[in-house]
Design a protein around this motif. Structure first.
Motif, short mmCIF file in Angstrom:
data_model
loop_
_atom_site.label_atom_id
_atom_site.label_comp_id
_atom_site.label_asym_id
_atom_site.label_seq_id
_atom_site.Cartn_x
_atom_site.Cartn_y
_atom_site.Cartn_z
N GLN A 41 0.82 -1.21 0.00
CA GLN A 41 0.00 0.00 0.00
C GLN A 41 0.85 1.26 0.00
OE1 GLN A 41 -2.25 1.45 3.62
NE2 GLN A 41 -3.99 0.74 2.42
N ASP A 42 1.87 1.30 0.83
CA ASP A 42 2.73 2.49 0.91
C ASP A 42 3.43 2.76 -0.41
OD1 ASP A 42 2.02 2.85 3.53
OD2 ASP A 42 3.89 2.07 4.39
N TYR A 43 3.90 1.70 -1.08
CA TYR A 43 4.58 1.86 -2.37
C TYR A 43 3.61 2.43 -3.41
CZ TYR A 43 7.73 0.74 -6.26
OH TYR A 43 8.56 0.81 -7.37
N LEU A 77 -2.22 -1.21 -14.31
CA LEU A 77 -2.03 -2.26 -13.32
C LEU A 77 -3.28 -3.12 -13.13
CD1 LEU A 77 0.08 -0.17 -10.80
CD2 LEU A 77 0.87 -2.19 -12.05
N ILE A 78 -4.45 -2.51 -13.24
CA ILE A 78 -5.66 -3.31 -13.14
C ILE A 78 -5.85 -4.12 -14.42
CG2 ILE A 78 -7.36 -1.65 -14.04
CD1 ILE A 78 -9.20 -2.53 -11.72
N ARG A 79 -5.39 -3.58 -15.53
CA ARG A 79 -5.44 -4.33 -16.80
C ARG A 79 -4.47 -5.51 -16.74
NH1 ARG A 79 -2.88 -2.96 -22.32
NH2 ARG A 79 -4.07 -4.26 -23.78
N LEU A 80 -3.32 -5.31 -16.11
CA LEU A 80 -2.36 -6.40 -15.95
C LEU A 80 -2.99 -7.55 -15.17
CD1 LEU A 80 1.39 -5.97 -15.03
CD2 LEU A 80 0.01 -7.74 -13.95
N GLN A 81 -3.69 -7.22 -14.09
CA GLN A 81 -4.36 -8.27 -13.32
C GLN A 81 -5.42 -8.98 -14.16
OE1 GLN A 81 -6.91 -7.17 -10.07
NE2 GLN A 81 -7.16 -9.28 -9.41
N LEU A 137 -3.17 -7.19 -4.97
CA LEU A 137 -3.18 -6.10 -4.00
C LEU A 137 -2.84 -4.77 -4.66
CD1 LEU A 137 -1.35 -7.92 -1.07
CD2 LEU A 137 -3.69 -7.06 -0.97
N VAL A 138 -1.87 -4.78 -5.56
CA VAL A 138 -1.45 -3.56 -6.25
C VAL A 138 -2.60 -3.00 -7.09
CG1 VAL A 138 -0.04 -2.73 -8.16
CG2 VAL A 138 1.04 -3.92 -6.26
N ALA A 139 -3.33 -3.88 -7.78
CA ALA A 139 -4.45 -3.42 -8.61
C ALA A 139 -5.49 -2.71 -7.76
CB ALA A 139 -5.08 -4.60 -9.34
N ARG A 140 -5.84 -3.32 -6.62
CA ARG A 140 -6.82 -2.70 -5.73
C ARG A 140 -6.32 -1.37 -5.17
NH1 ARG A 140 -8.04 -4.45 -0.46
NH2 ARG A 140 -5.79 -4.30 -0.13
N ASP A 141 -5.11 -1.38 -4.63
CA ASP A 141 -4.58 -0.18 -3.99
C ASP A 141 -4.37 0.96 -4.99
OD1 ASP A 141 -4.63 -1.57 -1.63
OD2 ASP A 141 -2.47 -1.96 -1.56
N SER A 142 -4.05 0.61 -6.24
CA SER A 142 -3.86 1.64 -7.27
C SER A 142 -5.15 2.36 -7.58
CB SER A 142 -3.29 1.01 -8.54
OG SER A 142 -2.00 0.51 -8.33
N LYS A 191 -12.42 -6.14 -1.12
CA LYS A 191 -11.71 -7.12 -0.30
C LYS A 191 -10.75 -7.94 -1.17
CE LYS A 191 -15.50 -7.71 3.00
NZ LYS A 191 -16.50 -8.66 3.55
N VAL A 192 -9.54 -8.14 -0.67
CA VAL A 192 -8.56 -8.98 -1.37
C VAL A 192 -8.08 -10.06 -0.41
CG1 VAL A 192 -6.35 -9.09 -2.57
CG2 VAL A 192 -7.82 -7.10 -2.89
#
Length: 328
Positions: free
Chosen positions: A42-44, A59-63, A127-132, A142-143
């Motif tokens: 999340q911090d990153y 990033l969401i497209r990557l997922q 997690l990255v997709a959601r946080d982005s 929720k993840v």
């Protein structure tokens, strides 16, 4: 057995696999083994995404592209797998415009320093997709974690499962049904096009040569077509210019994408396809008539479903040390 019955059995099998996998995913899976993992991710994300908000869409497209081939197992990140020796998903045609691999590597390196060999690349992608999206002011969801990384990545397997920008509704429906997702999921998840950009090459046939005789797509708003040809995609083979998928609202996760669909200004054929049936058009209209909070709620539900497609858990797969390579 008829092909229709076989199709039903196949879908039931996919749903059964998803159901059994769900039991192995859990919220806070790393609470004991790597308690800082999700905070590091999340911090990153919160540090970097505000400076490059278009990367959130990438990033969401990557997922999305990862989960639609072999499930959400980070197989899209692999550069090479000795088990196949073939071109991996990353370098296949449907993924040539995918971005964000370096971003995932950056997160992975920090997590590895904290907890070597504990957190999977597949969980990091999710997690990255959601946080982005949250970092852009969009919805959260929720993840549950506990995914493991796949050992196989074959570029040829990307042809077919991943919806293409020129797909019609029938093809899109099949693509999603094969993953246990329905028409509502299709319409709701397409709403991610409210942020990010598309390459001219993904829709220029609609501007210049829709049926092969130098014509434009009659379902595409003619004023918008002229604007795109004059100011953006000035020739049919332009493979570098990018265009906002939701002009004027590209940084905001909102409902304006759906407004554009009803104005015949969806950029891709796959966008326009959502207005070609009574069912999907009604779903688009319902979202527009509802609140932004309702859209966020529905988007969260569909993302939670997508994030659990074909996951590897338990002793399946591995926890990669480097997301681009299987462990030796």
């Amino acid at each position: 057995m008829s092909s229709f019955c076989y199709f039903l059995f196949a879908i039931a099998g996919l749903l059964g696999l998803a159901g059994s996998a769900n039991a192995d995913l859990q919220m806070g899976f790393y609470a004991k083994s790597c308690p800082k993992a999700e905070k590091i991710v999340q911090d990153y994300v919160y540090k970097h995404i505000p400076n490059t908000p278009s990367l959130a869409a990438a990033l969401i497209r990557l997922q999305f592209h990862d989960c639609f081939v072999r499930g959400c197992d980070a197989s899209i990140l692999l550069n090479f797998t000795s088990s196949t020796g073939n071109q991996t998903e990353k370098f296949a045609i449907p993924n040539l415009t995918i971005r964000g691999f370096g971003f995932i590597d950056g997160v992975k390196s920090l997590v590895e320093k904290e907890c070597p060999g504990i957190v999977s690349c597949a969980d990091i992608v999710t997690l990255v997709a959601r946080d982005s999206i949250v970092a852009t002011g969009g919805p959260s969801w929720k993840v549950p974690t506990g995914r493991r990384d796949g050992l196989i990545s074959n570029g040829s397997e990307t042809i077919g499962p991943i919806p293409a920008p020129f797909s019609n509704l029938s093809t899109l429906q099949t693509n999603f049904a094969n993953q246990g997702l329905d028409l509502k999921d299709l319409v709701v998840l397409s709403g991610a096009h409210t942020i990010g950009f598309g390459h001219c090459s993904s829709f220029s046939n609609r501007l210049y040569n829709f049926t092969g005789v130098g014509d434009q797509d009659p379902s595409f708003d003619s004023e918008y077509v002229t604007n795109l040809k004059v100011n953006k995609c000035k020739f049919i083979n332009d493979s570098t210019t990018r265009v906002e998928m939701d002009p004027g609202s590209v940084r905001t996760f909102d409902l304006s994408y759906y407004s554009l669909l009803l104005k015949r200004r969806g950029l891709f054929e796959s966008d326009a396809a959502l207005t070609t049936s009574l069912t999907t058009r009604a779903l688009v209209t319902q979202l527009l008539q509802g609140s932004l909070e309702n859209f966020y709620t529905e988007f969260a539900k569909s993302m939670e479903k997508m994030g659990q497609i074909g996951v590897l858990t338990g002793s399946s797969g591995e926890i990669r040390k480097n997301c681009a390579f299987v462990n030796k």
